[in-house]
Design a protein around this motif. Structure first.
Motif, PDB file in Angstrom:
ATOM      1  N   SER A 265       0.835  -1.216   0.000  1.00  0.00           N
ATOM      2  CA  SER A 265       0.000   0.000   0.000  1.00  0.00           C
ATOM      3  C   SER A 265       0.858   1.250   0.000  1.00  0.00           C
ATOM      4  O   SER A 265       0.617   2.206  -0.759  1.00  0.00           O
ATOM      5  CB  SER A 265      -0.937  -0.009   1.215  1.00  0.00           C
ATOM      6  N   ALA A 278      -8.784   8.833   1.956  1.00  0.00           N
ATOM      7  CA  ALA A 278      -9.601   8.106   0.982  1.00  0.00           C
ATOM      8  C   ALA A 278      -8.722   7.286   0.043  1.00  0.00           C
ATOM      9  O   ALA A 278      -9.011   6.130  -0.275  1.00  0.00           O
ATOM     10  CB  ALA A 278     -10.459   9.085   0.191  1.00  0.00           C
ATOM     11  N   ARG A 279      -7.625   7.907  -0.424  1.00  0.00           N
ATOM     12  CA  ARG A 279      -6.707   7.204  -1.330  1.00  0.00           C
ATOM     13  C   ARG A 279      -6.012   6.049  -0.601  1.00  0.00           C
ATOM     14  O   ARG A 279      -5.765   4.987  -1.170  1.00  0.00           O
ATOM     15  CB  ARG A 279      -5.667   8.196  -1.859  1.00  0.00           C
ATOM     16  N   GLU A 281      -7.281   4.247   1.849  1.00  0.00           N
ATOM     17  CA  GLU A 281      -8.242   3.153   1.952  1.00  0.00           C
ATOM     18  C   GLU A 281      -8.327   2.374   0.640  1.00  0.00           C
ATOM     19  O   GLU A 281      -8.352   1.138   0.636  1.00  0.00           O
ATOM     20  CB  GLU A 281      -9.614   3.712   2.335  1.00  0.00           C
ATOM     21  N   GLU A 282      -8.334   3.099  -0.460  1.00  0.00           N
ATOM     22  CA  GLU A 282      -8.410   2.450  -1.774  1.00  0.00           C
ATOM     23  C   GLU A 282      -7.178   1.598  -2.033  1.00  0.00           C
ATOM     24  O   GLU A 282      -7.269   0.450  -2.509  1.00  0.00           O
ATOM     25  CB  GLU A 282      -8.556   3.530  -2.855  1.00  0.00           C
ATOM     26  N   MET A 283      -5.995   2.131  -1.748  1.00  0.00           N
ATOM     27  CA  MET A 283      -4.768   1.405  -1.984  1.00  0.00           C
ATOM     28  C   MET A 283      -4.638   0.177  -1.064  1.00  0.00           C
ATOM     29  O   MET A 283      -4.123  -0.873  -1.457  1.00  0.00           O
ATOM     30  CB  MET A 283      -3.551   2.323  -1.796  1.00  0.00           C
ATOM     31  N   GLU A 285      -7.136  -1.608   0.074  1.00  0.00           N
ATOM     32  CA  GLU A 285      -8.029  -2.643  -0.468  1.00  0.00           C
ATOM     33  C   GLU A 285      -7.388  -3.345  -1.665  1.00  0.00           C
ATOM     34  O   GLU A 285      -7.454  -4.568  -1.796  1.00  0.00           O
ATOM     35  CB  GLU A 285      -9.358  -2.025  -0.878  1.00  0.00           C
ATOM     36  N   LYS A 286      -6.771  -2.560  -2.558  1.00  0.00           N
ATOM     37  CA  LYS A 286      -6.099  -3.175  -3.702  1.00  0.00           C
ATOM     38  C   LYS A 286      -4.942  -4.069  -3.251  1.00  0.00           C
ATOM     39  O   LYS A 286      -4.757  -5.187  -3.771  1.00  0.00           O
ATOM     40  CB  LYS A 286      -5.568  -2.082  -4.633  1.00  0.00           C
TER      41      LYS A 286
END
Length: 516
Positions: A265, A278-279, A281-283, A285-286
Motif C-alpha cells: 500500500s 480516501a486514497r 483506503e483504496e490502496m 483494499e487493492k
C-alpha cells in the motif's frame, strides 16, 4: 307182487332207509373212533419223543456246563498259581532290596561318621588358618602401612580402573561397528535426499523497510496533524516508524501478511503521489486483494511443486500465508517444501509411503500461518487446523510429533522430524540474533568447563562443535570416552540448539627436557 300194498312198500323203504342210516352211522362212528385213537396214539408218541429229546438236550447242556465250569475253574486256578508265583518273586525282590538298603544305610552311617570327623578336622584347620591369616594381615599392615579398609579401597580402585578400561574398549568397539553399519546407510539415504533436493539454503525474509524517493515524502506520509499515518496504521494494523533514517520508513508488526499489505500500500501511495485517507483506503483494499491472490498462488505453487493434490482450499491459503512467515530468517513456505521433498526422498529409499511423507512434510508448520492470530504453539494450532479440515490421523500425528511434543505413531512421522532438522541445519539456513548466538556459545563452553577433568574448551564452527582439552594427569585415554559422553548428555539436557553439536575431546601428554 301185485298184491303188496304201497303202504307196505313205503314202510319197507322207510325201514331200509333207517337201517341204512343206522348202519352208516355205526360205520362212521367206528371209523371216527379208530381215527381218533390213531391220532391220540401219534400225539402220545410225539410227546414221548419230545420228552426223550428234551432229556437228551438237558443231559448235553448239563455236560457242557460242567465242562465249562471245569475249564473256568482250571483257568482260575492257573491264574492264582501265576499270581502267587509273581507275589513270591516280588517278596523275594523286596527282601533283597531291604537287605541292600540295610547295607547301604550301614555304609552311609559309616561315611557320615567319617565326614563328621573330617568336618571337625576342617573346623580345626580353619581356626588355625584364621589365626594364621590374622597374623599375616597384621604383618602385612605393619609392612605396607595400610589398614584392611585402605587396602580394599586401593584394590577396588584398581579393579574399577581395569573394568572402566575394558568397558571403554568395548564401547569403542560397539560404537565403531554401529557407526560403520548404521551411519553408512543413514549417510547414503540423507546425502542422496539432500543432493536430489536442491532448494535454496536461505530464503529472503519479509521486507520491513520501505525506501522513499526523498525525505520530503516522510511529511506527506505523516499528513496534516498525522491523519495520513493514523489512517495507514488503522487500516493495516501495522505501526509506521518514521525516524532519522534517511529516505526510509520502517514497518513494525507481528503479522507478516498485514506487514506485506502495508508495504505494498505504501509503495503504491508513494508511486501515485496522492496521499490522503480516501486514497489510502483504496490502496489498502487493492493491496489486500493482491496479497490474497499472491497467497493463493503461492499455496497452489507449493502443492504443485511437491505433487500433493486434493488439499482443502483453506489449507492451500494457509500454506500461501507462510510465504510471508520466517523462522530465524528462513522462509517457512520454502522450508516446508524442502521438508516435504526430503521426507519423500527418504521414504522412497526406505520403502515407505512417499505421498504420506510429502503431505505431512508440507503441512508440518501449517500452525505458523496463524500463530500471530491464535494463542498456543504452532504445533497445537496446526493440530486444530488439520482436524478442522479432516486431514488423516497419520498426517496429524506426523505434524504433531516433529518437535517431540507427541509420540510418533508411524515411521513417516520420524522422517518428518529428521527432514525438519536437515532443512533447518543446512549451513546458513537459519540465523539468530547476535545476543542469542553469544549466549549459546558461552553456555556451551560453560557446560564443558564445569565438567571434572576438563582443562579448556573452545566452541567452534558457529557452535556446531566444541573442542575440549582434557587434563592428561587426571584421566587416561580410555576415560576421555566417558568424558565426551558425559558432556554430550549435559549439552542435550541443558542447552537448546539447532542441528547437532560435535563434542571433540583431546588429551595430550608432553615430555619436556632441556639439554645443558
Amino acid at each position: 307182487m301185485v298184491g303188496i300194498s304201497p303202504i307196505l312198500v313205503t314202510c319197507l323203504l322207510i325201514v331200509a332207509l333207517a337201517l341204512g342210516l343206522l348202519v352208516g352211522y355205526i360205520l362212521r362212528k367206528a371209523v371216527g373212533e379208530k381215527a381218533i385213537g390213531s391220532a391220540e396214539q401219534k400225539a402220545k408218541n410225539l410227546i414221548l419223543d419230545a420228552e426223550n429229546r428234551s432229556e437228551t438236550i438237558k443231559k448235553e447242556i448239563t455236560i457242557e456246563a460242567k465242562e465249562e465250569a471245569h475249564r473256568m475253574r482250571s483257568e482260575v486256578e492257573r491264574e492264582v498259581r501265576e499270581r502267587r508265583t509273581e507275589i513270591q518273586r516280588a517278596e523275594k525282590r523286596l527282601i533283597q532290596k531291604e537287605e541292600s538298603l540295610d547295607n547301604k544305610i550301614v555304609n552311609i552311617e559309616k561315611k557320615e561318621e567319617g565326614i563328621a570327623n573330617k568336618e571337625q578336622k576342617l573346623v580345626d584347620k580353619q581356626k588355625d588358618l584364621e589365626k594364621y591369616i590374622e597374623k599375616q594381615t597384621e604383618e602385612l599392615e605393619r609392612i605396607s602401612g595400610y589398614s584392611v579398609e585402605e587396602a580394599k579401597a586401593i584394590l577396588l580402585a584398581n579393579t574399577e580402573k581395569d573394568i572402566r578400561h575394558e568397558a571403554s574398549l568395548l564401547i569403542k568397539e560397539i560404537e565403531s561397528k554401529a557407526k560403520e553399519e548404521g551411519d553408512k546407510k543413514a549417510r547414503e539415504i540423507i546425502v542422496g535426499a539432500i543432493q536430489r533436493c536442491a532448494s535454496d539454503h536461505v530464503a529472503e525474509s519479509t521486507v520491513s523497510v520501505v525506501p522513499l524517493p526523498n525525505d520530503e515524502m516522510k511529511g506527506r506520509i505523516i499528513g496534516r496533524e498525522g491523519r495520513n499515518i493514523r489512517a495507514i496504521e488503522t487500516m493495516t494494523g501495522v505501526d509506521l516508524i518514521i525516524d532519522d533514517t534517511p529516505e526510509a520508513v520502517i514497518l513494525s508488526g507481528f503479522d507478516p501478511v498485514r506487514r506485506e499489505i502495508a508495504r505494498l500500500s505504501l509503495e503504491k501511495l508513494i508511486v501515485d503521489g496522492r496521499i490522503h485517507p480516501a486514497r489510502i483506503e483504496e490502496m489498502v483494499e487493492k493491496a489486500d486483494k493482491e496479497v490474497n491472490a499472491i497467497i493463493k498462488e503461492a499455496g497452489e505453487q507449493a502443492t504443485f511443486e511437491v505433487g500433493i493434490h486434493n488439499l482443502h482450499p483453506e489449507l492451500i491459503k494457509l500454506l500461501g500465508r507462510l510465504k510471508y512467515r520466517t523462522s530465524y530468517g528462513q522462509n517457512v513456505l520454502k522450508h516446508s517444501v524442502e521438508v516435504a521433498h526430503l521426507a519423500g526422498l527418504m521414504a522412497g529409499e526406505l520403502g515407505l509411503d512417499i505421498k504420506l511423507a510429502k503431505r505431512a512434510g508440507l503441512l508440518h508448520d501449517i500452525g505458523k500461518a496463524l500463530d500471530h492470530e491464535v494463542e498456543g504453539t504452532h504445533v497445537d494450532i496446526g493440530m486444530d487446523v488439520l482436524k478442522k479440515y479432516k486431514e488423516q490421523e497419520s498426517v496429524i500425528n506426523a505434524m504433531a510429533s516433529h518437535h517431540g511434543d507427541y509420540e510418533p505413531k508411524n515411521t513417516e512421522a520420524v522422517l518428518i522430524t529428521a527432514a525438519d532438522a536437515l532443512s533447518a541445519a543446512r549451513p546458513g539456513a537459519r540465523r539468530e540474533t547476535l545476543e542469542t548466538y553469544i549466549k549459546r556459545l558461552q553456555k556451551l563452553e560453560e557446560i564443558a568447563n564445569t565438567t571434572p577433568g576438563v582443562d579448556k574448551s573452545f566452541a567452534i564452527q558457529a557452535g556446531r562443535e566444541i573442542r575440549i582439552i582434557a587434563k592428561p594427569d587426571e584421566m587416561n585415554d580410555e576415560e576421555i570416552i566417558f568424558l565426551a559422553r558425559e558432556i554430550s548428555k549435559r549439552i542435550e539436557n541443558e542447552l537448546e540448539y539447532p542441528g547437532q553439536v560435535k563434542v571433540n575431546v583431546i588429551r595430550e601428554t608432553r615430555a619436556i627436557d632441556y639439554a645443558k
